[in-house]
Design an enzyme around this catalytic site. Structure first.
Site, PDB file in Angstrom:
ATOM      1  N   ASP A  20      28.962  -8.574   6.750  1.00 39.68           N
ATOM      2  CA  ASP A  20      30.285  -7.254   6.704  1.00 39.68           C
ATOM      3  C   ASP A  20      30.429  -6.611   7.546  1.00 39.68           C
ATOM      4  O   ASP A  20      29.587  -6.282   7.758  1.00 39.68           O
ATOM      5  CB  ASP A  20      29.579  -7.063   4.788  1.00 39.68           C
ATOM      6  N   GLU A  70      16.296   1.849  33.438  1.00 37.67           N
ATOM      7  CA  GLU A  70      15.250   0.508  32.908  1.00 37.67           C
ATOM      8  C   GLU A  70      15.907  -0.716  33.414  1.00 37.67           C
ATOM      9  O   GLU A  70      15.432  -1.321  33.188  1.00 37.67           O
ATOM     10  CB  GLU A  70      15.029   0.717  31.587  1.00 37.67           C
ATOM     11  N   CYS A 102      14.801   5.220  28.282  1.00 34.07           N
ATOM     12  CA  CYS A 102      16.172   5.877  28.204  1.00 34.07           C
ATOM     13  C   CYS A 102      15.699   7.822  28.782  1.00 34.07           C
ATOM     14  O   CYS A 102      16.568   7.841  28.587  1.00 34.07           O
ATOM     15  CB  CYS A 102      16.147   5.331  26.488  1.00 34.07           C
ATOM     16  N   SER A 195      10.861   1.609  15.783  1.00 32.14           N
ATOM     17  CA  SER A 195      11.411   2.160  16.951  1.00 32.14           C
ATOM     18  C   SER A 195      12.518   3.506  16.840  1.00 32.14           C
ATOM     19  O   SER A 195      11.604   4.231  17.090  1.00 32.14           O
ATOM     20  CB  SER A 195      12.286   0.952  17.751  1.00 32.14           C
ATOM     21  N   HIS A 234      20.056  11.464  22.113  1.00 31.25           N
ATOM     22  CA  HIS A 234      20.332  10.252  22.767  1.00 31.25           C
ATOM     23  C   HIS A 234      20.968   9.227  21.595  1.00 31.25           C
ATOM     24  O   HIS A 234      20.535   9.081  20.079  1.00 31.25           O
ATOM     25  CB  HIS A 234      18.492   9.570  23.144  1.00 31.25           C
ATOM     26  N   LYS A 243      20.704  10.548  11.835  1.00 29.79           N
ATOM     27  CA  LYS A 243      18.967   9.892  11.462  1.00 29.79           C
ATOM     28  C   LYS A 243      18.661  11.274  12.047  1.00 29.79           C
ATOM     29  O   LYS A 243      17.878  12.562  11.542  1.00 29.79           O
ATOM     30  CB  LYS A 243      18.710   9.307  11.586  1.00 29.79           C
ATOM     31  N   SER A 318      11.953   4.902  24.787  1.00 33.45           N
ATOM     32  CA  SER A 318      10.939   4.425  23.667  1.00 33.45           C
ATOM     33  C   SER A 318       9.547   4.465  24.625  1.00 33.45           C
ATOM     34  O   SER A 318       9.525   4.435  25.983  1.00 33.45           O
ATOM     35  CB  SER A 318      10.956   3.271  23.545  1.00 33.45           C
TER      36      SER A 318
END
Ligand code: CAA
Length: 364
Positions: A20, A70, A102, A195, A234, A243, A318
């Site tokens: 979707d 990276e 990152c 993550s 980020h 979030k 990370s």
């Protein structure tokens, strides 16, 4: 800012994968995804961004070039060395790459500002570049969060865009396996939901660390991100910034001893964070560059009204390490960011079909 010449519409990707489209557009906050072809590697993207950033700047002023990436092109020779050669930069300068997922570009930025603030740089300036190709592979959960690009920043005394609050930062590092790319592998390995948890854990600690420093230096009177005009995070995908901001607001509520108000936090996200996301939503993840793509987009949209106001920034790599820091927007920022011609850079791109995207992915 430099981006690949081609992009995929995220709805085309959703339809091709039988998903979707709302999951990618609303659930992840994506619109378009940059697709790098083999000739558009980290070096060429970095060199293009640097050429743009250095327009009108005397290159003999430079004493430091750091590339955060990276997506290296060699185990030994850094991307920075290729860029140094391509741009024929001065011989008497330090040239190297920095790597921590990152966060690599922020490592370069912090080195540059502390080098200048220490006095060791004298009158010299630094060129810091973030250049990456975010690649998870087709038919993976990470596929709609791919992207590519580069951001080049000139770091000097009397900055034209943003004056960073030197030494006022909060860091958070833990040894976790949330995202990694073993030697020899093209695609990143990721424990996606974990993550996200690692990122949210990091932003809470880093933000609280910055708050302590900012109060000690008198930048803010008490905890509370409302004292920052805007916040840039980020952005591996745009929803992640929301979030992160809710997490920061949750920290503020806990530290104030009041109940977390999700409705007020969502309104604060729209006001303080959403203006930095439109550019990110059209490029996708740029790993080291993602925070700075958001910053560039924010300044392009609102530098005039943000003049002399403080903004917060959060960089996450990370593995993991992260840092929350801040800076004050320069009154000259609107004029300077206009020189990046971001609208033209995006308008010059070509939309490609799924078949073309899959052909390119098979080549690189
Ligand atoms: N309409 C609207 N929304 C929908 C929907 C629909 N039809 N279907 C699902 N959604 C929503 C879900 O509710 C969810 O939203 P919330 O997170 O707010 O609950 C969202 O869409 C995503 O759905 P899923 O969680 O089911 O998606 P997924 O499991 O397929 O994959 C992902 C999501 C784990 C982020 C995956 O894309 C991924 O692994 N990405 C790469 C890793 C990454 O970006 N991690 C970020 C932190 S690490 C970091 O920041 C470093 C870095 O750059 C990599």
């Amino acid at each position: 800012v430099a981006v690949p010449r081609r992009y995929l519409d995220i709805v085309d990707l959703a339809v091709a994968r039988g998903v979707d489209p709302g999951k990618y557009t609303q659930g992840l906050g994506a619109r378009e995804m940059a697709v790098a072809e083999p000739g558009e590697d980290t070096v060429s993207l970095a060199a293009t961004a640097a050429t743009r950033a250095l327009a009108g700047i005397d290159r003999s002023e430079l004493g430091l070039l750091v590339v955060g990436t990276e997506t290296g092109v060699d185990h030994s020779k850094p991307v920075a060395s290729f860029v140094h050669g391509l741009l024929e930069l001065p011989r008497a300068m330090r040239v190297y790459d920095t790597q921590h997922a990152c966060y690599g570009g922020t490592a370069g930025l912090m080195t540059a500002i502390e080098w200048i603030a220490s006095g060791a740089a004298g009158n010299r300036a630094a060129l810091v570049i973030c250049s990456d190709i975010a690649r998870y592979g087709i038919h993976t959960a990470g596929e709609p969060t791919q992207g590519a690009g580069a951001i080049a920043m000139v770091i000097r005394r009397d900055p034209a865009l943003l004056a960073l609050d030197v030494g006022v930062t909060g860091a958070s590092s833990t040894h976790v396996h949330d995202f990694w790319r073993p030697l020899g592998m093209r695609e990143a390995q990721v424990d996606g939901h974990y993550s996200v948890e690692c990122y949210l854990d990091a932003v809470a600690t880093a933000y609280r660390g910055w708050t302590v420093q900012a109060i000690a230096r008198g930048l803010i009177a008490s905890p509370g991100c409302e004292q920052l005009a805007r916040l840039c995070y980020h952005v591996p995908f745009c929803k992640m910034a929301k979030k992160a901001h809710l997490q920061v607001r949750r920290c503020d509520a806990e530290d104030d001893g009041i109940a977390f108000d999700e409705v007020a936090a969502a309104a604060s996200f729209e006001r303080q964070v959403a203006p930095s996301l439109p550019l990110c939503s059209r490029i996708g993840n740029v790993y080291t560059g993602s925070l700075y793509v958001g910053l560039a987009g924010l300044l392009d949209a609102q530098a005039g009204e943000l003049a002399d106001r403080r903004i917060g920034m959060f960089s996450y790599g990370s593995g993991c390490t992260s840092e929350f820091f801040s800076g004050v927007v320069s009154p000259r920022a609107a004029e300077r960011i206009a020189e990046a011609r971001l609208a033209d850079v995006l308008a010059a791109r070509e939309r490609i079909s799924i078949a073309e995207y899959e052909r390119i992915m098979a080549l690189t």
